[in-house]
Design a protein around this motif. Structure first.
Motif, PDB file in Angstrom:
ATOM      1  N   GLU A  13      -8.561   8.709  10.995  1.00  0.00           N
ATOM      2  CA  GLU A  13      -9.134   9.889  10.316  1.00  0.00           C
ATOM      3  C   GLU A  13      -8.016  10.744   9.715  1.00  0.00           C
ATOM      4  N   ARG A  14      -6.967  10.941  10.493  1.00  0.00           N
ATOM      5  CA  ARG A  14      -5.858  11.763   9.995  1.00  0.00           C
ATOM      6  C   ARG A  14      -5.228  11.104   8.751  1.00  0.00           C
ATOM      7  N   LEU A  15      -5.048   9.788   8.855  1.00  0.00           N
ATOM      8  CA  LEU A  15      -4.409   9.076   7.734  1.00  0.00           C
ATOM      9  C   LEU A  15      -5.306   9.101   6.495  1.00  0.00           C
ATOM     10  N   ALA A  16      -6.616   9.000   6.728  1.00  0.00           N
ATOM     11  CA  ALA A  16      -7.546   9.033   5.587  1.00  0.00           C
ATOM     12  C   ALA A  16      -7.511  10.413   4.929  1.00  0.00           C
ATOM     13  N   ALA A  17      -7.472  11.462   5.750  1.00  0.00           N
ATOM     14  CA  ALA A  17      -7.436  12.824   5.214  1.00  0.00           C
ATOM     15  C   ALA A  17      -6.128  13.054   4.449  1.00  0.00           C
ATOM     16  N   LEU A  18      -5.052  12.503   4.997  1.00  0.00           N
ATOM     17  CA  LEU A  18      -3.737  12.636   4.345  1.00  0.00           C
ATOM     18  C   LEU A  18      -3.771  11.979   2.956  1.00  0.00           C
ATOM     19  N   ARG A  19      -4.313  10.781   2.936  1.00  0.00           N
ATOM     20  CA  ARG A  19      -4.395  10.055   1.656  1.00  0.00           C
ATOM     21  C   ARG A  19      -5.237  10.818   0.646  1.00  0.00           C
ATOM     22  N   GLU A  20      -6.330  11.388   1.128  1.00  0.00           N
ATOM     23  CA  GLU A  20      -7.220  12.152   0.266  1.00  0.00           C
ATOM     24  C   GLU A  20      -6.481  13.347  -0.339  1.00  0.00           C
ATOM     25  N   ARG A  62       1.195   7.903   0.815  1.00  0.00           N
ATOM     26  CA  ARG A  62       2.304   7.428   1.650  1.00  0.00           C
ATOM     27  C   ARG A  62       2.263   8.143   2.990  1.00  0.00           C
ATOM     28  N   TYR A  63       2.737   7.442   4.013  1.00  0.00           N
ATOM     29  CA  TYR A  63       2.749   8.031   5.348  1.00  0.00           C
ATOM     30  C   TYR A  63       3.747   9.189   5.361  1.00  0.00           C
TER      31      TYR A  63
END
Ligand code: GLU
Length: 476
Positions: A113-120, A130-131
């Protein structure tokens, strides 16, 4: 380059039929290895267990063997090296552990979820996804305790934070990437399995691969894979990225878009020599332009000449090489495709030699056999309409002359036919060829006349005469 030591590989995922694009990658790696009298490895990248099965691996093997690309390490070869990626998991786990102990890799606990929000967020701001290095600064001892206590984590490779990463690509020349553009890739998934980028580079190094030729779509993996191998103290292969093979619309070949699979071409009767010769020249200005055996193609192979621009797969070009392969095939190779039994045994070899330059596939021999040896008529409505204007007398004259003349010597025979009919060139040859074979094109007419049994020639010309006789069309 130490020529003895060159070792290349083809590393397909067994996810289905090979298409001509992947086959070209395999071929180029094989040619490079053979050029240097080195070794060629077939590694099956089957870590993604869901997509793998024994049948697919077998089909892949069969396709490569059919093309003539043998391997020194791989399925069916007695070697202590595990060629199946799924059997190399201990090696992957050991190297991942080493990277972590060196702090060259770190546990990342970020939720999906965090990574998806970051990408968004990045997408909205117009930045590439990017991470963000959120877990890069965690205390490694504490992270290891969390994982030991059952918390889920992936392992990420720590990439350099600044500067540029350069390497010399064997095909494309110097490549340079900004460290800031390369985020820390996942090398081990939460279930402990190795990610593609990691297993792929590590296996290359552990298997002693010196040169990797692969699709341009892998170019951005390379700087990360180089960092990975350097951290592990492994030698880095020479990477060369091949331009993509595209279809008529300019889209990369893919099975989804209907790129021809090797199995399909095989079923269509395309000769392996035709595919090898065509693919070897696709994006490769090879000097020799005739049909060459693989060894000669290997001797000529030079990666520095390979095209950096996308290359178009052109079916007509493949058909051209196919016709050369058909013309060059030994009689014994084509013989099994002849299944109709109207060709007299003592004429089979001469028949095959005569018609083979006209074949697009071996089983067309049967059609030619019926045309030249069977009593079955070769005429059809359209052809009959074209024969009629020649008139019955013309065909009767030809029938009579061919009955009595020696057919072995074409020139004097032709002169006789010309004198008797008062026609020359196409006016003579065209209707004669059409009447005898039912076609407009084919082998030299003199050779056809010589090969055809006298009674079949007579029959064909009599049929043509009957068609061209006055009133024949109204009777029909
Ligand atoms: N299994 C990868 C693929 O099929 C291999 C890539 C490579 O050649 O490094 O795309």
């Amino acid at each position: 380059m130490d020529h003895q030591a060159v070792r290349t590989r083809f590393a397909p995922s067994p996810s289905g039929q090979l298409h001509v694009g992947n086959l070209r990658t395999a071929l180029f790696n094989w040619l490079l290895a053979r050029h240097h009298r080195g070794a060629f490895v077939l590694r099956i990248e089957d870590s993604d267990a869901a997509r793998s099965d024994a049948e697919r691996i077998e089909r892949l093997q069969g396709d490569l063997e059919w093309l003539g690309l043998g391997w020194d390490v791989g399925p069916g070869v007695d070697s202590p090296v595990a060629w199946q990626q799924s059997r190399r998991t201990d090696l992957h786990a050991e190297a991942a552990g080493r990277l972590r102990h060196m702090d060259a890799a770190y546990y990342c606990f970020c939720s999906t979820e965090r990574l998806a929000a970051l990408r968004e967020r990045q997408k909205k701001a117009g930045h590439p996804p990017r991470y963000d290095g959120c877990c890069a600064g965690l205390d490694p001892v504490r992270s290891a305790e969390r994982v030991a206590a059952g918390e889920s984590a992936v392992l990420r490779l720590r990439m350099p934070a600044e500067g540029s990463l350069r390497f010399i690509d064997a095909v494309r020349g110097e490549q340079s990437f900004q460290a800031a553009d390369l985020d820390d890739p996942i090398i081990q998934r939460a279930d402990g399995s190795a990610a593609f980028l990691f297993a792929n580079a590590l296996d290359d190094a552990l298997m002693g691969i010196t040169h990797v030729l692969r699709g341009e779509d892998h170019l951005s993996n390379t700087p990360r894979q180089i960092v990975l191998l350097e951290r592990l103290g492994q030698s880095v292969p020479v990477y060369g990225h091949l331009s993509l093979v595209v279809d008529d619309q300019g889209a990369p070949l893919s099975k989804r878009r209907g790129a021809p699979g090797v199995g399909t071409l095989r079923d269509e009767g395309v000769e392996p020599a035709a595919i090898a010769n065509y693919l070897a020249r696709l994006g490769n200005p090879a000097p020799a332009d005739g049909l060459e055996p693989l060894d000669t193609l290997a001797a000529d192979f030079d990666v520095t000449r390979l095209s950096r621009r996308p290359v178009r797969f052109d079916r007509r070009q493949l058909d051209y090489w196919q016709s050369l392969a058909m013309a060059a095939a030994p009689v014994a190779r084509l013989r099994p495709a002849l299944r109709v039994d109207c060709v007299p045994g003592d004429r089979v070899a001469a028949f095959i030699r005569l018609v083979q330059p006209n074949l697009r596939r071996a089983d067309e021999l049967n059609d030619w056999a019926l045309r030249l040896f069977s009593r079955q008529s070769v005429l059809n409505g359209a052809l009959e309409a074209r024969l009629r204007p020649s008139g019955a007398a013309f065909f009767e004259t030809l029938a009579g002359l061919l009955e009595s003349a020696a057919t072995a010597d074409w020139k004097p025979l032709r002169a006789e036919l010309e004198a008797a009919t008062g026609r020359r060139g196409g006016a003579l040859m065209k209707p004669l060829r059409q009447a005898l074979t039912g076609l407009d094109h084919g082998p030299a007419l003199g050779d056809i006349i010589h090969l055809m049994p006298a009674d079949i020639r007579r029959l064909r010309l009599q049929q043509a005469a009957a068609i061209a006789a006055p009133g024949a069309d109204t009777d029909a």
